[in-house]
Design an enzyme around this catalytic site. Sequence first.
Site, PDB file in Angstrom:
ATOM      1  N   GLU A 278       0.647  -1.127   0.113  1.00  0.00           N
ATOM      2  CA  GLU A 278      -0.039   0.141  -0.232  1.00  0.00           C
ATOM      3  C   GLU A 278       0.428   0.882   0.073  1.00  0.00           C
ATOM      4  O   GLU A 278       1.746   1.092   1.181  1.00  0.00           O
ATOM      5  CB  GLU A 278      -0.644  -0.271   1.694  1.00  0.00           C
ATOM      6  CG  GLU A 278      -1.204   1.156   1.218  1.00  0.00           C
ATOM      7  CD  GLU A 278      -2.750   0.891   2.718  1.00  0.00           C
ATOM      8  OE1 GLU A 278      -3.175   2.587   2.293  1.00  0.00           O
ATOM      9  OE2 GLU A 278      -2.875   0.065   3.164  1.00  0.00           O
TER      10      GLU A 278
ATOM     11  N   LYS B  99      -8.346 -15.636  16.052  1.00  0.00           N
ATOM     12  CA  LYS B  99      -7.876 -15.326  13.837  1.00  0.00           C
ATOM     13  C   LYS B  99      -9.332 -14.879  14.161  1.00  0.00           C
ATOM     14  O   LYS B  99      -9.735 -14.856  13.132  1.00  0.00           O
ATOM     15  CB  LYS B  99      -7.697 -16.008  13.327  1.00  0.00           C
ATOM     16  CG  LYS B  99      -6.531 -16.337  14.022  1.00  0.00           C
ATOM     17  CD  LYS B  99      -5.692 -17.800  13.096  1.00  0.00           C
ATOM     18  CE  LYS B  99      -4.181 -17.588  13.253  1.00  0.00           C
ATOM     19  NZ  LYS B  99      -3.089 -18.898  12.804  1.00  0.00           N
TER      20      LYS B  99
ATOM     21  N   ASP C 146       2.182 -14.509  12.351  1.00  0.00           N
ATOM     22  CA  ASP C 146       0.729 -15.202  11.812  1.00  0.00           C
ATOM     23  C   ASP C 146      -0.024 -14.018  11.251  1.00  0.00           C
ATOM     24  O   ASP C 146      -1.083 -12.458  12.060  1.00  0.00           O
ATOM     25  CB  ASP C 146       0.356 -15.587  12.251  1.00  0.00           C
ATOM     26  CG  ASP C 146      -1.144 -16.789  12.167  1.00  0.00           C
ATOM     27  OD1 ASP C 146      -1.783 -16.010  10.971  1.00  0.00           O
ATOM     28  OD2 ASP C 146      -1.413 -17.728  12.304  1.00  0.00           O
TER      29      ASP C 146
ATOM     30  N   HIS D 275      -2.434  10.292  -1.490  1.00  0.00           N
ATOM     31  CA  HIS D 275      -2.380   9.135  -1.960  1.00  0.00           C
ATOM     32  C   HIS D 275      -2.239   9.093  -3.474  1.00  0.00           C
ATOM     33  O   HIS D 275      -1.792   8.794  -4.496  1.00  0.00           O
ATOM     34  CB  HIS D 275      -3.605   8.834  -1.469  1.00  0.00           C
ATOM     35  CG  HIS D 275      -3.668   7.649  -0.449  1.00  0.00           C
ATOM     36  ND1 HIS D 275      -3.607   6.511  -0.511  1.00  0.00           N
ATOM     37  CD2 HIS D 275      -4.265   7.489   0.693  1.00  0.00           C
ATOM     38  CE1 HIS D 275      -3.655   5.879   0.844  1.00  0.00           C
ATOM     39  NE2 HIS D 275      -3.575   6.612   1.427  1.00  0.00           N
TER      40      HIS D 275
END
Length: 500
Positions: free
Chosen positions: A179, A311, A387, A485
């Site tokens: 990104e 998760k 993770d 951006h």
Amino acid sequence: ASFIYLLGFFGIDFVQSLILRPQTEVWNSEDDDEVADVLLRKEDARKVPCGQALDCSLPPLPPPAPIVTVQKVLDEKPVTVLTEEDEEIIKSVVAGTTPSYSLESKLGDCKRAAAIRREALQRLTGKSLEGLPLDGFDYESILGQCCEMPVGYVQIPVGIAGPLLINGREYSVPMATTEGCLVASTNRGCKAIHLSGGATSTLLRDGMTRAPVVRFGTAKRAADLKLYLEDPDNFDTLAVVFNRSSRFGRLQGIKCAIAGKNLYLRFTCTTGDAMGMNMVSKGVQNVLDFLQTDFPDMDVMGISGNFCSDKKPAAVNWIEGRGKSVVCEAIIKGDVVRKVLKTTVESLVELNMLKNLTGSAMAGALGGFNAHASNIVTAVYIATGQDPAQNVESSHCITMMEAVNDGKDLHISVTMPSIEVGTVGGGTQLASQSACLNLLGVKGASKESAGANSRMLAAVVAGAVLAGELSLMSALAAGQLVKSHMKYNRSNKDVSKASS
């Protein structure tokens, strides 16, 4: 005159192809190599001026090399499968007589297994994996612990934000992301924090959880076990049983919840410098085996019953915490807010209230009272071998802003109750991720104090989130988000020319 007419009628390229056609043996030398033939057709079809296509001063081109898997890895030779033995193995994988997952054990060469699996996959699917690198990676290092049936690896650029000043120490924070603007924005936040004297990070809790679900014949029996587990007189016995599984895993507590005749047992324990999921699971299994003697009617339905919770967004993690619970704060000077962040203290405080607090409440957010904590958490996680799926609960964060010192300065804090990180085990031992941990000074297990490195990493994650929140909120308050951006996340480069 006839020759000139021929040139004008048929075109110069056509006549040159007749006059300067390469010798027959050049084209036929690799007739048996199907892939090489594809390459020759591709080269012959290029639309380029004749002066670029042919160099009449040189002898005819030598036979082309066999086609290989294209790799954009510096200082590495591309891999190709050429031997008859490899070809037979590829055919057997395609035919289904040799399982793809068994290649490593059968061949004893992880890289060769990956190359063969890759070629078999391309033939089975008819799709090319050109562009997915194969070379430059240690496939032995992931065998049996990180990734099964590899066919290559994905390249993710790693940027550096910092120096981030936390608790009087500077850190260069590695962030793996695709990104645009993310690293630049976090870096600006780090600058603002540094110019204001740094941030302070405090560890509130440290304990990984695992919650099995067990079933009884009646709710009464489930309640009996709940009362037994929560009785302080029984804790020492259970702790001894649990702690046998590891020299680092130490039971901290057990919290139970009943749903009818089903009982959920949420174990919490320290795990040293490991993230600790396997460690706590082994300890839980020891306790379940021990309980089976006094509760023979207990039916263990699953080692994880989602009351952990791993998760997944869950209120239990938001309230009780999981992994490392951290609060990180800083006081940003008013002139730094104006000159570096290009906004005002008053604007930041008001926007934080309307966006991160009220707006998130309107959305019914669960642990999402922030601007983009998960952005920074995920980038640091990927860079350091954590993770990535645990960014779900690790990104639980509430961002607070308040004007202090008679309204001149800004107090900003992030409270993150469930940062799940480790510096040993899993992906942390891979070369690239290990290098990023080494950059932070938290590689491997701490020699001074068990768990010190993983706690320090959690502090860095929270500090980086603080910097990211500060910078993004400032960009929003100043109306600079879209502009930045468009500058950093939109390339003006002609990609087709760059690749050619």
